[in-house]
Design a protein around this motif. Structure first.
Motif, short mmCIF file in Angstrom:
data_model
loop_
_atom_site.label_atom_id
_atom_site.label_comp_id
_atom_site.label_asym_id
_atom_site.label_seq_id
_atom_site.Cartn_x
_atom_site.Cartn_y
_atom_site.Cartn_z
N ALA A 154 0.68 8.85 2.01
CA ALA A 154 -0.47 7.94 2.04
C ALA A 154 -0.09 6.70 2.83
CB ALA A 154 -0.89 7.58 0.62
N ILE A 155 1.15 6.23 2.63
CA ILE A 155 1.61 5.03 3.34
C ILE A 155 1.71 5.33 4.83
CG2 ILE A 155 3.43 3.28 3.54
CD1 ILE A 155 4.22 3.83 0.66
N LEU A 156 2.35 6.47 5.17
CA LEU A 156 2.58 6.78 6.59
C LEU A 156 1.26 7.00 7.34
CD1 LEU A 156 4.88 7.24 8.66
CD2 LEU A 156 4.70 9.68 8.17
N THR A 157 0.34 7.72 6.69
CA THR A 157 -0.96 7.98 7.33
C THR A 157 -1.64 6.65 7.64
OG1 THR A 157 -1.15 10.04 6.09
CG2 THR A 157 -3.17 9.17 7.03
N MET A 205 8.65 3.55 10.46
CA MET A 205 7.59 3.44 9.44
C MET A 205 7.88 4.38 8.26
SD MET A 205 4.14 2.73 11.64
CE MET A 205 3.95 4.39 12.20
N ALA A 206 8.43 5.57 8.57
CA ALA A 206 8.78 6.50 7.48
C ALA A 206 9.86 5.87 6.60
CB ALA A 206 9.25 7.83 8.05
N CYS A 290 -1.86 13.19 10.68
CA CYS A 290 -0.94 12.98 9.56
C CYS A 290 -1.66 13.29 8.24
CB CYS A 290 -0.46 11.53 9.59
SG CYS A 290 0.99 11.23 8.59
N ALA A 291 -2.93 12.90 8.15
CA ALA A 291 -3.72 13.19 6.94
C ALA A 291 -3.85 14.70 6.77
CB ALA A 291 -5.09 12.54 7.05
N SER A 292 -4.07 15.41 7.84
CA SER A 292 -4.22 16.86 7.76
C SER A 292 -2.91 17.51 7.30
CB SER A 292 -4.64 17.40 9.13
OG SER A 292 -4.51 18.78 9.17
N LEU A 293 -1.81 17.01 7.81
CA LEU A 293 -0.50 17.58 7.45
C LEU A 293 -0.16 17.39 5.97
CD1 LEU A 293 2.34 18.30 9.47
CD2 LEU A 293 3.03 16.64 7.79
N TYR A 294 -0.74 16.33 5.39
CA TYR A 294 -0.49 15.97 3.98
C TYR A 294 -0.91 17.11 3.04
CZ TYR A 294 -0.74 12.44 0.13
OH TYR A 294 -0.58 11.70 -1.02
N GLY A 295 -1.86 17.94 3.45
CA GLY A 295 -2.40 18.98 2.56
C GLY A 295 -1.37 20.03 2.18
#
Ligand code: COA
Length: 494
Positions: A154-157, A205-206, A290-295
């Protein structure tokens, strides 16, 4: 198909389609073993009696492809996968050769620009990427604004979108919509600067997302270390003199980064292109990816493998677990792949890398369970007949765990190197022949036909599951609050 020499015969590289509704025959050209979906727009028919106008039957045939199962949305020169043969190549180079001889940044150059860099080109690229690792000091406030238990994805996105706010020069909304599509030297230079920034700052950032949860001060990217060396330093350094990350872990992470750098049009890369097709800035497009990868169906599978192994516990519990999988009560995470139907070539490299890592970290306690599971599944007819083999995630989670990363950081370790692939596809799309076309798919509308607005007094309540908002439990409101009153009425009655 006509006889040889028949002038009326359809060209061989074509498809002859007969619309049985009208009896009309159409010739659809085939190029590169594909047909254009738009070619079917001329296939029109009159409406059948009682047919819904929303079917648009008179406006041309639509191609339905839920989940993009057989739709090619790009002509790409970047990555090739042969799922039957278990082949993965970046720009023509087999992944096995790159994993053995290359490194993540050299491979990044290859994916982005199409050829392996010379020594000087590689050195300049690395210098520029590392130069761009430093964040504006204001960013500290941004990272500190998250709750102590925020998920690092959530932070990285959010951080990718936040980063874009610093670079007005990279925003087509401000600079004009041809900012990245012109292909002029200035436009290319601007584009490449954003690419270097995003790759350079992804690790920073990570690391900031990692440290903020530990309440540790942030670390300025060091000089003189490799991309993954610098990342490990930023994650772990806490003031020790001459701190140097372990070279075996640094190398292992580099190999994992290289393996995760691209995988053609997966969900997140497609999201970057979908978002980028509106000509939004690359920071926003990468945030969307990045949001898509989170899934959990994408970047979360390596974490699911570890949770599965923890739930199995010991090797002797493997047979019972596999029986539960066969009864479809459980899923064998880390096995199977939409594209690879024999083996995932990355899984062999990851397995080898795991052994290198375990030499310095010691074996992960779940390794024996993983090996027993692997062996049993590979011998079991249920899995072999369905052509289910370990994918890249089966072993990578064990490496991350052995290295001491928390489970929820695993997707971050996937997202950081995938920035390269996202940007390679985005760059290719910006520069593609014929310009960028906004991605606007069609739908098959199956909802209500036209209706007259009904005044509120005349409405009949529609009820039923999914047809009304679900009742909500307010977690922040206590019993005491509900028993309190406002203007004479208790809150529960309001
Ligand atoms: C990756 C995945 C989503 C691919 O799905 P897919 O291409 O749609 O494959 P299907 O769901 O059509 O699977 C074909 C058959 O194998 C079975 N199968 C697929 N993956 C399975 C798994 N991991 N465990 C148990 N059975 C599995 C399906 O139940 C199906 O069986 P059936 O034909 O008897 O119904 C799927 O294999 C999966 O969920 N794997 C686990 C999650 C994972 O590791 N993801 C990371 C991928 S890199």
């Amino acid at each position: 198909m006509g006889l040889p020499g028949d002038k009326n015969a359809a060209p061989q590289e074509s498809l002859t389609v007969k619309d049985n509704r009208t009896g009309k025959v159409y010739t659809i050209p085939i190029a590169d073993n594909s047909i254009q979906a738009t070619a079917f727009k001329v296939v029109k028919a009159p409406f059948k009696k009682g047919e819904r106008p929303e079917n648009e039957t008179d406006k041309g045939l639509r191609i339905a492809d839920k989940g993009y199962l057989n739709t090619a949305v790009m002509r790409s020169e970047i990555t090739y996968i042969d799922g039957e043969a278990g082949v993965l190549r970046y720009r023509g180079y087999p992944i096995e050769q790159l994993a053995l001889h290359s490194n993540h940044l050299e491979t990044a150059y290859l994916l982005l620009y199409g050829s392996l860099p010379t020594k000087d080109q590689a050195a300049l690229f690395e210098k520029e990427v590392l130069h761009h690792g430093v964040m504006h000091s204001d960013a500290e406030q941004f990272f500190r604004s998250f709750r102590y238990d925020a998920h690092p994805m959530a932070i990285l996105t959010s951080a990718f979108a936040y980063l874009g706010s610093y670079y007005a020069e990279a925003n087509p909304s401000l600079q004009g919509q041809t900012l990245f599509t012109k292909g002029s030297p200035e436009s290319l230079a601007n584009m490449d600067k954003q690419i270097l920034r995003l790759i350079g700052k992804a690790t920073t950032m990570a690391a900031m997302a990692y440290r903020v949860r530990q309440g540790r001060a942030f670390v300025t990217p060091p000089t003189g270390l490799s991309y993954t060396g610098s990342f490990l330093y930023q994650l772990d350094h806490s003031g020790q003199e001459n701190y140097v990350p372990n070279p075996i872990l640094e190398k292992a992470l580099d190999v994992l980064f290289l393996l995760h750098a691209d995988h053609e049009l997966n969900a997140s890369s497609t999201t970057v292109l979908q978002t980028g097709s509106s000509l939004v800035d690359p920071y926003s497009a990468v945030a969307a990816g990045c949001a898509s990868l989170y899934g959990p169906l994408h970047g979360g599978a390596n974490e699911a493998v570890i949770r599965m192994l923890i739930s199995i516990g010991k090797p002797e519990n493997v047979p019972a677990f596999l029986e539960a999988v066969k009864r479809r009560e459980k899923v064998l995470s880390g096995f199977g792949h939409r594209v690879y139907k024999t083996s995932d070539p990355r899984s062999f490299i990851v397995r080898k890398t795991a052994d290198e890592v375990f030499k310095v970290t010691g074996k992960d306690e779940l390794l024996e369970t993983a090996m027993a599971l692997h062996e049993a599944a590979m011998k079991d007819e249920y899995f072999t007949s369905r052509r289910l083999a370990p994918n890249v995630d089966f072993w990578s989670g064990l490496i991350y765990r052995a290295m001491g990363f928390p489970l929820d950081f695993f997707p971050v370790l996937f997202a950081v190197p995938r920035v390269v692939g996202w940007l390679a596809h985005w760059r290719q799309m910006m520069l593609q022949e014929g310009g960028v076309k906004i991605w606007r798919p069609r739908q098959i509308y199956v909802g209500e036909g036209i209706r007259e607005y009904v005044p509120v007094e005349e409405r009949v309540a529609v009820v039923g599951s999914k047809k009304t908002p679900s009742p909500i439990v307010h977690s922040g409101i206590t019993k005491r609050t509900m028993l309190a009153s406002f203007k004479g009425k208790t809150l529960s009655k309001l």
